[in-house]
Design a protein around this motif. Structure first.
Motif, PDB file in Angstrom:
ATOM      1  N   GLY A   4      -0.495  -8.647   1.026  1.00 13.46           N
ATOM      2  CA  GLY A   4      -0.220  -9.062  -0.362  1.00 13.46           C
ATOM      3  C   GLY A   4       1.243  -8.888  -0.718  1.00 13.46           C
ATOM      4  O   GLY A   4       2.121  -8.891   0.154  1.00 13.46           O
ATOM      5  N   ASN A   5       1.484  -8.672  -1.988  1.00 14.35           N
ATOM      6  CA  ASN A   5       2.860  -8.673  -2.483  1.00 14.35           C
ATOM      7  C   ASN A   5       3.419  -7.258  -2.621  1.00 14.35           C
ATOM      8  O   ASN A   5       3.767  -6.818  -3.708  1.00 14.35           O
ATOM      9  CB  ASN A   5       2.886  -9.406  -3.838  1.00 14.35           C
ATOM     10  N   GLU A   6       3.465  -6.534  -1.523  1.00 18.89           N
ATOM     11  CA  GLU A   6       4.025  -5.168  -1.584  1.00 18.89           C
ATOM     12  C   GLU A   6       4.694  -4.841  -0.260  1.00 18.89           C
ATOM     13  O   GLU A   6       4.396  -5.462   0.768  1.00 18.89           O
ATOM     14  CB  GLU A   6       2.948  -4.136  -1.932  1.00 18.89           C
ATOM     15  N   PRO A   7       5.594  -3.836  -0.270  1.00 18.75           N
ATOM     16  CA  PRO A   7       6.232  -3.460   0.992  1.00 18.75           C
ATOM     17  C   PRO A   7       5.194  -2.877   1.933  1.00 18.75           C
ATOM     18  O   PRO A   7       4.165  -2.343   1.483  1.00 18.75           O
ATOM     19  CB  PRO A   7       7.245  -2.392   0.575  1.00 18.75           C
ATOM     20  N   PHE A   8       5.454  -2.975   3.218  1.00 18.01           N
ATOM     21  CA  PHE A   8       4.471  -2.493   4.200  1.00 18.01           C
ATOM     22  C   PHE A   8       5.196  -2.026   5.451  1.00 18.01           C
ATOM     23  O   PHE A   8       6.353  -2.403   5.691  1.00 18.01           O
ATOM     24  CB  PHE A   8       3.460  -3.598   4.530  1.00 18.01           C
ATOM     25  N   ALA A   9       4.484  -1.229   6.241  1.00 14.12           N
ATOM     26  CA  ALA A   9       5.051  -0.761   7.504  1.00 14.12           C
ATOM     27  C   ALA A   9       4.440  -1.561   8.648  1.00 14.12           C
ATOM     28  O   ALA A   9       3.335  -2.098   8.526  1.00 14.12           O
ATOM     29  CB  ALA A   9       4.740   0.720   7.693  1.00 14.12           C
ATOM     30  N   ILE A  10       5.170  -1.648   9.749  1.00 15.72           N
ATOM     31  CA  ILE A  10       4.629  -2.209  10.998  1.00 15.72           C
ATOM     32  C   ILE A  10       4.860  -1.153  12.076  1.00 15.72           C
ATOM     33  O   ILE A  10       5.968  -0.617  12.189  1.00 15.72           O
ATOM     34  CB  ILE A  10       5.354  -3.499  11.409  1.00 15.72           C
ATOM     35  N   LEU A  11       3.830  -0.867  12.832  1.00  9.14           N
ATOM     36  CA  LEU A  11       3.979   0.069  13.954  1.00  9.14           C
ATOM     37  C   LEU A  11       3.490  -0.618  15.220  1.00  9.14           C
ATOM     38  O   LEU A  11       2.343  -1.084  15.274  1.00  9.14           O
ATOM     39  CB  LEU A  11       3.153   1.349  13.751  1.00  9.14           C
ATOM     40  N   LEU A  12       4.334  -0.699  16.223  1.00 10.83           N
ATOM     41  CA  LEU A  12       3.921  -1.245  17.515  1.00 10.83           C
ATOM     42  C   LEU A  12       3.442  -0.088  18.385  1.00 10.83           C
ATOM     43  O   LEU A  12       4.210   0.852  18.639  1.00 10.83           O
ATOM     44  CB  LEU A  12       5.086  -1.959  18.208  1.00 10.83           C
ATOM     45  N   PRO A  13       2.190  -0.172  18.848  1.00  9.53           N
ATOM     46  CA  PRO A  13       1.655   0.935  19.657  1.00  9.53           C
ATOM     47  C   PRO A  13       2.394   1.141  20.972  1.00  9.53           C
ATOM     48  O   PRO A  13       2.270   2.193  21.591  1.00  9.53           O
ATOM     49  CB  PRO A  13       0.203   0.516  19.918  1.00  9.53           C
ATOM     50  N   ASP A  14       3.180   0.155  21.390  1.00  2.64           N
ATOM     51  CA  ASP A  14       4.008   0.309  22.593  1.00  2.64           C
ATOM     52  C   ASP A  14       5.001   1.454  22.455  1.00  2.64           C
ATOM     53  O   ASP A  14       5.382   2.068  23.440  1.00  2.64           O
ATOM     54  CB  ASP A  14       4.892  -0.937  22.799  1.00  2.64           C
ATOM     55  N   ASP A  15       5.468   1.662  21.233  1.00  2.75           N
ATOM     56  CA  ASP A  15       6.537   2.631  21.007  1.00  2.75           C
ATOM     57  C   ASP A  15       5.950   3.912  20.451  1.00  2.75           C
ATOM     58  O   ASP A  15       5.343   3.894  19.375  1.00  2.75           O
ATOM     59  CB  ASP A  15       7.551   2.072  20.001  1.00  2.75           C
ATOM     60  N   ILE A  16       6.149   4.999  21.162  1.00  4.59           N
ATOM     61  CA  ILE A  16       5.738   6.265  20.558  1.00  4.59           C
ATOM     62  C   ILE A  16       6.936   7.216  20.505  1.00  4.59           C
ATOM     63  O   ILE A  16       7.818   7.185  21.370  1.00  4.59           O
ATOM     64  CB  ILE A  16       4.491   6.903  21.200  1.00  4.59           C
ATOM     65  N   VAL A  17       6.945   8.013  19.441  1.00  2.00           N
ATOM     66  CA  VAL A  17       8.067   8.927  19.202  1.00  2.00           C
ATOM     67  C   VAL A  17       7.502  10.336  19.094  1.00  2.00           C
ATOM     68  O   VAL A  17       6.607  10.595  18.282  1.00  2.00           O
ATOM     69  CB  VAL A  17       8.827   8.547  17.905  1.00  2.00           C
ATOM     70  N   ASN A  18       8.033  11.203  19.947  1.00  2.00           N
ATOM     71  CA  ASN A  18       7.561  12.576  20.021  1.00  2.00           C
ATOM     72  C   ASN A  18       8.434  13.449  19.110  1.00  2.00           C
ATOM     73  O   ASN A  18       9.570  13.747  19.457  1.00  2.00           O
ATOM     74  CB  ASN A  18       7.677  13.007  21.500  1.00  2.00           C
ATOM     75  N   HIS A  19       7.903  13.800  17.948  1.00  2.00           N
ATOM     76  CA  HIS A  19       8.645  14.664  17.033  1.00  2.00           C
ATOM     77  C   HIS A  19       7.670  15.227  16.010  1.00  2.00           C
ATOM     78  O   HIS A  19       6.695  14.557  15.659  1.00  2.00           O
ATOM     79  CB  HIS A  19       9.744  13.880  16.307  1.00  2.00           C
ATOM     80  N   GLU A  20       7.959  16.450  15.566  1.00  2.00           N
ATOM     81  CA  GLU A  20       7.028  17.069  14.626  1.00  2.00           C
ATOM     82  C   GLU A  20       6.874  16.222  13.358  1.00  2.00           C
ATOM     83  O   GLU A  20       5.761  15.947  12.935  1.00  2.00           O
ATOM     84  CB  GLU A  20       7.507  18.469  14.281  1.00  2.00           C
ATOM     85  N   LYS A  21       8.009  15.807  12.784  1.00  2.00           N
ATOM     86  CA  LYS A  21       7.911  14.863  11.666  1.00  2.00           C
ATOM     87  C   LYS A  21       7.945  13.462  12.248  1.00  2.00           C
ATOM     88  O   LYS A  21       8.910  13.087  12.916  1.00  2.00           O
ATOM     89  CB  LYS A  21       9.066  15.054  10.679  1.00  2.00           C
ATOM     90  N   GLY A  22       6.875  12.700  12.029  1.00  2.00           N
ATOM     91  CA  GLY A  22       6.750  11.385  12.666  1.00  2.00           C
ATOM     92  C   GLY A  22       7.878  10.438  12.274  1.00  2.00           C
ATOM     93  O   GLY A  22       8.526  10.603  11.232  1.00  2.00           O
ATOM     94  N   CYS A  23       8.077   9.432  13.110  1.00  2.00           N
ATOM     95  CA  CYS A  23       9.160   8.465  12.862  1.00  2.00           C
ATOM     96  C   CYS A  23       8.935   7.734  11.538  1.00  2.00           C
ATOM     97  O   CYS A  23       9.864   7.565  10.750  1.00  2.00           O
ATOM     98  CB  CYS A  23       9.198   7.484  14.047  1.00  2.00           C
ATOM     99  N   LEU A  24       7.683   7.324  11.260  1.00  2.00           N
ATOM    100  CA  LEU A  24       7.451   6.580  10.016  1.00  2.00           C
ATOM    101  C   LEU A  24       7.685   7.473   8.793  1.00  2.00           C
ATOM    102  O   LEU A  24       8.240   7.015   7.791  1.00  2.00           O
ATOM    103  CB  LEU A  24       6.039   5.970   9.994  1.00  2.00           C
ATOM    104  N   ALA A  25       7.298   8.737   8.878  1.00  2.00           N
ATOM    105  CA  ALA A  25       7.541   9.658   7.753  1.00  2.00           C
ATOM    106  C   ALA A  25       9.044   9.765   7.494  1.00  2.00           C
ATOM    107  O   ALA A  25       9.502   9.763   6.341  1.00  2.00           O
ATOM    108  CB  ALA A  25       6.946  11.030   8.052  1.00  2.00           C
ATOM    109  N   GLN A  26       9.844   9.815   8.554  1.00  2.00           N
ATOM    110  CA  GLN A  26      11.308   9.867   8.400  1.00  2.00           C
ATOM    111  C   GLN A  26      11.815   8.581   7.738  1.00  2.00           C
ATOM    112  O   GLN A  26      12.689   8.595   6.869  1.00  2.00           O
ATOM    113  CB  GLN A  26      11.992  10.040   9.760  1.00  2.00           C
TER     114      GLN A  26
END
Ligand code: UTP
Length: 292
Positions: free
Chosen positions: A127-149
């Motif tokens: 719809g008409n709102e901002p959104f995130a896209i996450l590709l499962p190919d890419d994983i980031v190892n960090h206590e605070k997740g990449c999307l949260a950052q």
């Protein structure tokens, strides 16, 4: 907080690709179900999105991909068996992989016409709102997740935010490279995107990984169905049209990134996640030593 920014509540997971780099493993089994340590790739990115506060999870699936939805189902027989055997740890792990009711939405991409097309297939659900896209190919190892950052960066600047990392200068001709403007802490404003420049022409060494926060105007550009590199409908081409029109930042995220869409990245991720898991860490260490 940029008051004009709507919150990011929805995340799109494009999972309709063919996964040819892993054939024959991915002949029947979706690439996104390949495990890194004890959970499939799709669960790693689901958890990252959930922990970042995402409320709705939109899977863009295709043929032979139903297993991806089923993975997040409630499994009563399994849970009863684990409970009757006193396997509380495993029971907790299974429950953690369930998606609460009313949170998972799916749409189909009938043909794998490219990442941009897969994202477009989710336009009604976003719809008409901002959104995130996450590709499962890419994983980031960090206590605070990449999307949260990234959401923190989004709350500061609004507009569009992508996760970026430095690649070796001699390898810029393998990646889409950013032309950057002002540096703002860990964030950089993006002026342009250059596809696979030679090292001497590369405007920077920053490249985008599979994490995006985008404004819904991206769908206007995707709906043109313009073919780009590889004759596919490319997300990058549509993003380029938002540059200079809306705020667009890259976040140099913290954490170790693995490109699990490539076999080497996948092996590296399994070693790294094995090494950080107390249940198998010592064993992994000694196996590596023995093999070398
Ligand atoms: P990739 O570019 O890695 O393509 O897609 P792929 O087909 O999965 O894998 P290879 O290159 O053939 O080995 C990145 C993500 O975008 C999704 C994929 O499922 C993957 O999660 N994707 C890609 C789609 O959903 N649809 C597409 O048309 C292309």
């Amino acid at each position: 907080m940029n008051v004009s920014s709507k919150p990011v509540r929805k995340a799109v997971f494009p999972v309709a690709g063919l996964g040819t780099r892993f054939l024959p493993a991915t002949k029947v089994m979706p690439k996104e179900m390949l495990p890194i340590n004890d959970r499939p790739l799709i669960q790693h990115v689901y958890e990252e999105a959930r922990d970042a506060g995402i409320e709705e999870f939109i899977f863009v699936t295709g043929r032979y991909k139903n297993m991806l939805e089923e993975h997040f189902d409630y499994q009563p027989e399994l849970e009863e068996t684990l409970s009757s055997r006193g396997k509380e740890d495993m029971l907790a792990a299974v429950r953690d992989s369930e998606m609460p009711e009313g949170k998972l939405f799916t749409t189909r991409q009938p043909k794998p016409l490219g990442l941009g097309h897969a994202v477009w297939c989710a336009h009604k659900l976003v719809g008409n709102e901002p959104f995130a896209i996450l590709l499962p190919d890419d994983i980031v190892n960090h206590e605070k997740g990449c999307l949260a950052q990234m959401i923190e960066t989004y709350n500061e600047f609004g507009g569009n935010v992508v996760a970026v990392k430095n690649v070796p200068r001699e390898e810029t001709n393998k990646y889409g490279i950013l032309d950057i403007g002002e540096k703002k802490g860990a964030a950089v404003s993006i002026k342009g995107l250059v596809e696979k420049p030679n090292p001497e022409d590369a405007p920077s060494t920053l490249s985008i990984i599979g994490r995006y926060i985008l404004q819904p105007e991206i769908f206007e550009h995707l709906s043109v169905f313009e073919r780009g590199a590889g004759n596919e409908i490319q997300l990058t081409d549509a993003m380029a049209k938002l540059l200079g029109v809306q705020p667009f930042h890259g976040l140099r995220f913290e954490g170790q990134h693995f490109d699990c869409g490539s076999r080497l990245g996948f092996i590296a991720a399994n070693l790294a996640y094995g090494l950080k898991d107390p249940a198998v860490s010592a064993g992994v260490r000694s196996i590596i030593k023995d093999l070398l």
